[in-house]
Scaffold this motif. Structure first.
Motif, mmCIF file in Angstrom:
data_model
loop_
_atom_site.group_PDB
_atom_site.id
_atom_site.type_symbol
_atom_site.label_atom_id
_atom_site.label_comp_id
_atom_site.label_asym_id
_atom_site.label_seq_id
_atom_site.Cartn_x
_atom_site.Cartn_y
_atom_site.Cartn_z
ATOM 1 N N GLY A 36 0.762 -1.243 0.000
ATOM 2 C CA GLY A 36 0.000 0.000 0.000
ATOM 3 C C GLY A 36 0.788 1.285 0.000
ATOM 4 N N LEU A 37 2.129 1.212 0.001
ATOM 5 C CA LEU A 37 2.909 2.442 -0.073
ATOM 6 C C LEU A 37 2.750 3.062 -1.457
ATOM 7 C CD1 LEU A 37 5.004 4.398 1.165
ATOM 8 C CD2 LEU A 37 6.787 2.919 0.198
ATOM 9 N N VAL A 38 2.381 4.332 -1.508
ATOM 10 C CA VAL A 38 2.201 5.048 -2.775
ATOM 11 C C VAL A 38 3.201 6.195 -2.813
ATOM 12 C CG1 VAL A 38 0.617 6.331 -4.251
ATOM 13 C CG2 VAL A 38 -0.233 4.434 -2.850
ATOM 14 N N THR A 39 4.148 6.127 -3.728
ATOM 15 C CA THR A 39 5.188 7.146 -3.814
ATOM 16 C C THR A 39 5.855 7.078 -5.181
ATOM 17 O OG1 THR A 39 7.248 7.957 -2.810
ATOM 18 C CG2 THR A 39 6.940 5.586 -2.868
ATOM 19 N N PRO A 40 6.317 8.211 -5.709
ATOM 20 C CA PRO A 40 7.179 8.125 -6.891
ATOM 21 C C PRO A 40 8.417 7.293 -6.561
ATOM 22 C CG PRO A 40 6.428 10.376 -6.570
ATOM 23 C CD PRO A 40 6.045 9.615 -5.339
ATOM 24 N N THR A 41 8.949 6.605 -7.540
ATOM 25 C CA THR A 41 9.993 5.616 -7.290
ATOM 26 C C THR A 41 11.396 6.093 -7.633
ATOM 27 O OG1 THR A 41 9.487 4.659 -9.446
ATOM 28 C CG2 THR A 41 8.459 3.634 -7.518
ATOM 29 N N ALA A 42 11.573 7.355 -8.033
ATOM 30 C CA ALA A 42 12.919 7.869 -8.254
ATOM 31 C C ALA A 42 13.732 7.701 -6.979
ATOM 32 C CB ALA A 42 12.881 9.336 -8.665
ATOM 33 N N GLY A 43 14.955 7.158 -7.106
ATOM 34 C CA GLY A 43 15.816 6.960 -5.959
ATOM 35 C C GLY A 43 15.653 5.628 -5.263
ATOM 36 N N TYR A 44 14.733 4.783 -5.728
ATOM 37 C CA TYR A 44 14.540 3.471 -5.134
ATOM 38 C C TYR A 44 15.458 2.434 -5.792
ATOM 39 C CZ TYR A 44 10.559 4.325 -2.054
ATOM 40 O OH TYR A 44 9.764 4.750 -1.019
ATOM 41 N N SER A 45 15.924 1.478 -4.977
ATOM 42 C CA SER A 45 16.638 0.279 -5.441
ATOM 43 C C SER A 45 17.765 0.625 -6.408
ATOM 44 C CB SER A 45 15.656 -0.709 -6.081
ATOM 45 O OG SER A 45 14.660 -1.086 -5.160
ATOM 46 N N ASP A 46 18.770 1.308 -5.874
ATOM 47 C CA ASP A 46 19.908 1.720 -6.686
ATOM 48 C C ASP A 46 20.508 0.522 -7.427
ATOM 49 O OD1 ASP A 46 19.635 4.295 -5.769
ATOM 50 O OD2 ASP A 46 21.241 4.145 -4.280
ATOM 51 N N GLY A 47 20.795 0.746 -8.691
ATOM 52 C CA GLY A 47 21.430 -0.285 -9.496
ATOM 53 C C GLY A 47 20.480 -1.151 -10.280
ATOM 54 N N TYR A 48 19.169 -0.970 -10.076
ATOM 55 C CA TYR A 48 18.183 -1.807 -10.765
ATOM 56 C C TYR A 48 17.292 -0.963 -11.681
ATOM 57 C CZ TYR A 48 19.563 -5.640 -7.767
ATOM 58 O OH TYR A 48 20.299 -6.624 -7.134
ATOM 59 N N ALA A 49 16.939 -1.552 -12.804
ATOM 60 C CA ALA A 49 16.168 -0.843 -13.818
ATOM 61 C C ALA A 49 14.719 -0.648 -13.372
ATOM 62 C CB ALA A 49 16.205 -1.599 -15.142
ATOM 63 N N GLN A 50 14.235 0.568 -13.558
ATOM 64 C CA GLN A 50 12.824 0.850 -13.383
ATOM 65 C C GLN A 50 12.150 0.843 -14.750
ATOM 66 O OE1 GLN A 50 11.590 3.719 -10.550
ATOM 67 N NE2 GLN A 50 13.506 3.659 -9.409
ATOM 68 N N ALA A 51 10.833 0.631 -14.763
ATOM 69 C CA ALA A 51 10.159 0.425 -16.031
ATOM 70 C C ALA A 51 8.794 1.084 -16.064
ATOM 71 C CB ALA A 51 10.009 -1.074 -16.319
ATOM 72 N N ASN A 52 8.433 1.537 -17.271
ATOM 73 C CA ASN A 52 7.091 2.006 -17.593
ATOM 74 C C ASN A 52 6.220 0.809 -17.968
ATOM 75 O OD1 ASN A 52 7.729 5.103 -18.008
ATOM 76 N ND2 ASN A 52 9.296 4.005 -19.142
ATOM 77 N N LEU A 53 4.914 0.992 -17.878
ATOM 78 C CA LEU A 53 3.972 -0.057 -18.255
ATOM 79 C C LEU A 53 2.963 0.451 -19.269
ATOM 80 C CD1 LEU A 53 2.882 -1.709 -14.871
ATOM 81 C CD2 LEU A 53 4.723 -2.439 -16.398
ATOM 82 N N LEU A 54 2.582 -0.422 -20.182
ATOM 83 C CA LEU A 54 1.353 -0.240 -20.947
ATOM 84 C C LEU A 54 0.721 -1.607 -21.087
ATOM 85 C CD1 LEU A 54 -0.453 1.836 -22.292
ATOM 86 C CD2 LEU A 54 0.577 1.204 -24.483
ATOM 87 N N ILE A 55 -0.521 -1.717 -20.639
ATOM 88 C CA ILE A 55 -1.250 -2.986 -20.624
ATOM 89 C C ILE A 55 -2.497 -2.809 -21.472
ATOM 90 C CG2 ILE A 55 -2.371 -4.702 -19.163
ATOM 91 C CD1 ILE A 55 -0.680 -3.644 -16.808
ATOM 92 N N VAL A 56 -2.664 -3.680 -22.460
ATOM 93 C CA VAL A 56 -3.785 -3.566 -23.395
ATOM 94 C C VAL A 56 -4.369 -4.939 -23.682
ATOM 95 C CG1 VAL A 56 -2.875 -1.484 -24.508
ATOM 96 C CG2 VAL A 56 -2.258 -3.742 -25.400
ATOM 97 N N PRO A 57 -5.609 -5.002 -24.152
ATOM 98 C CA PRO A 57 -6.149 -6.279 -24.591
ATOM 99 C C PRO A 57 -5.321 -6.865 -25.739
ATOM 100 C CG PRO A 57 -7.909 -4.684 -24.293
ATOM 101 C CD PRO A 57 -6.616 -3.927 -24.190
ATOM 102 N N LYS A 58 -5.342 -8.183 -25.845
ATOM 103 C CA LYS A 58 -4.545 -8.878 -26.854
ATOM 104 C C LYS A 58 -4.836 -8.364 -28.260
ATOM 105 C CE LYS A 58 -3.174 -13.554 -28.259
ATOM 106 N NZ LYS A 58 -3.375 -15.004 -27.976
ATOM 107 N N ALA A 59 -6.075 -7.993 -28.517
ATOM 108 C CA ALA A 59 -6.440 -7.492 -29.840
ATOM 109 C C ALA A 59 -5.711 -6.212 -30.201
ATOM 110 C CB ALA A 59 -7.956 -7.277 -29.912
ATOM 111 N N GLN A 60 -5.234 -5.469 -29.200
ATOM 112 C CA GLN A 60 -4.536 -4.203 -29.426
ATOM 113 C C GLN A 60 -3.016 -4.371 -29.367
ATOM 114 O OE1 GLN A 60 -6.276 -1.335 -29.882
ATOM 115 N NE2 GLN A 60 -4.615 0.178 -29.847
ATOM 116 N N ALA A 61 -2.558 -5.530 -28.936
ATOM 117 C CA ALA A 61 -1.149 -5.694 -28.588
ATOM 118 C C ALA A 61 -0.215 -5.523 -29.777
ATOM 119 C CB ALA A 61 -0.927 -7.057 -27.930
ATOM 120 N N PHE A 62 -0.593 -6.000 -30.967
ATOM 121 C CA PHE A 62 0.316 -5.865 -32.105
ATOM 122 C C PHE A 62 0.533 -4.402 -32.460
ATOM 123 C CE2 PHE A 62 1.250 -5.449 -36.633
ATOM 124 C CZ PHE A 62 2.431 -6.182 -36.694
ATOM 125 N N ASP A 63 -0.513 -3.602 -32.386
ATOM 126 C CA ASP A 63 -0.356 -2.168 -32.678
ATOM 127 C C ASP A 63 0.606 -1.519 -31.690
ATOM 128 O OD1 ASP A 63 -2.105 -2.466 -34.759
ATOM 129 O OD2 ASP A 63 -3.750 -1.330 -33.846
#
Length: 278
Positions: A36-63
């Motif tokens: 339940g912690l809600v916070t921007p993640t800049a500065g977390y877990s030094d040395g590890y890659a952070q990532a963006n997400l986009l989640i879509v239905p399979k019908a949209q995935a190829f686009d």
């Protein structure tokens, strides 16, 4: 064996922000967000890659995949979870539905919710794209003594829509979104050199200097994130941003799409060193 200090829960049962977020392992950080912690993640877990997400239905995935392939600077793909999958080696033991501090849910291109988990909207046909994030190269900037203003000021990174159109793909089209960091003029070349070694997390800047050349009228009014104080003697430097696919969602208006709340990233088990060019 742990790699950081776990904070105790607040009175409400929600965990408090850790005193040294950079020392947390990715699994520890994800556990805090799941709790339940809600916070921007800049500065977390030094040395590890952070990532963006986009989640879509399979019908949209190829686009989406084609959009990412045509716009690799803004949409560098680190991994894809097949329809219904909720974990992978990028978040071992984790769950994509719960392990990001905050998400965004769009219906017909309109933001309708910003939940802290996806239990209410998850479907078995959803495909998850995990995209590189510029937070990943910030540790390298700081190690090179290049200041990162939003971390120093304790705010989210400012992000802006630009007047540059991305290459369209199928039903997906939209503007390039950039993140901005004010860099001391004497260190701009260092910032370019350091970040250019990380093409899988946006790489070198797309623009240095005059924001109006990108159609940005006011640096104190970002479209996403928070404004930062811009010190005298610094130059605004702009990197392609992984919020770009969400801007495309707003323009293209698919029936359903899910992203991360800007600045609230997935912390992966992928080490930044694995993304660095020699």
């Amino acid at each position: 064996m742990t790699h950081g200090t776990q904070p105790g829960p607040a009175a409400s049962g929600t965990p408090t922000a850790p005193a040294a977020p950079g020392r947390l392992s990715p699994a520890e950080a994800r556990a805090l967000f799941r709790a339940g912690l809600v916070t921007p993640t800049a500065g977390y877990s030094d040395g590890y890659a952070q990532a963006n997400l986009l989640i879509v239905p399979k019908a949209q995935a190829f686009d989406v995949l084609l959009f990412a392939q045509r716009n690799p600077k803004a949409c560098p793909v680190l991994g894809v979870l097949d329809a219904g999958e909720t974990s992978s080696e990028l978040l071992a033991g984790g769950d994509i539905r719960t392990d990001v501090p905050r998400y965004t849910v769009y219906e017909d291109g309109v933001l309708v919710d910003s939940p802290t988990d996806l239990g209410a909207v998850w479907r078995e046909d959803l495909v998850t794209f995990i995209l590189g994030c510029s937070f990943s190269f910030e540790a390298a900037l700081r190690e090179g003594d290049v200041p990162v203003a939003h971390i120093e000021q304790g705010v989210n990174v400012p992000m802006f829509r630009t007047n540059r159109a991305c290459a369209p793909a199928g039903s997906m089209s939209g503007p390039l979104v950039v993140s901005m960091r004010p860099i001391p003029a004497s260190q701009v070349a260092d910032a370019v050199r350091i970040t250019s070694r990380y093409p899988a997390v946006h790489g070198a800047p797309v623009h240095v200097g005059d924001p109006e050349a990108l159609g940005i009228e006011d640096l104190s009014r970002p479209d996403f994130g928070d404004p930062v104080q811009i010190a005298a003697g610094t130059v605004p430097v702009f990197w392609a941003c992984g919020v770009t696919p969400q801007a495309a969602v707003m323009q293209s208006k698919p029936a359903l799409a899910i992203g991360h709340a800007p600045g609230h990233m997935l912390i992966t088990d992928l080490k930044n060193s694995a993304l660095q060019l020699p």
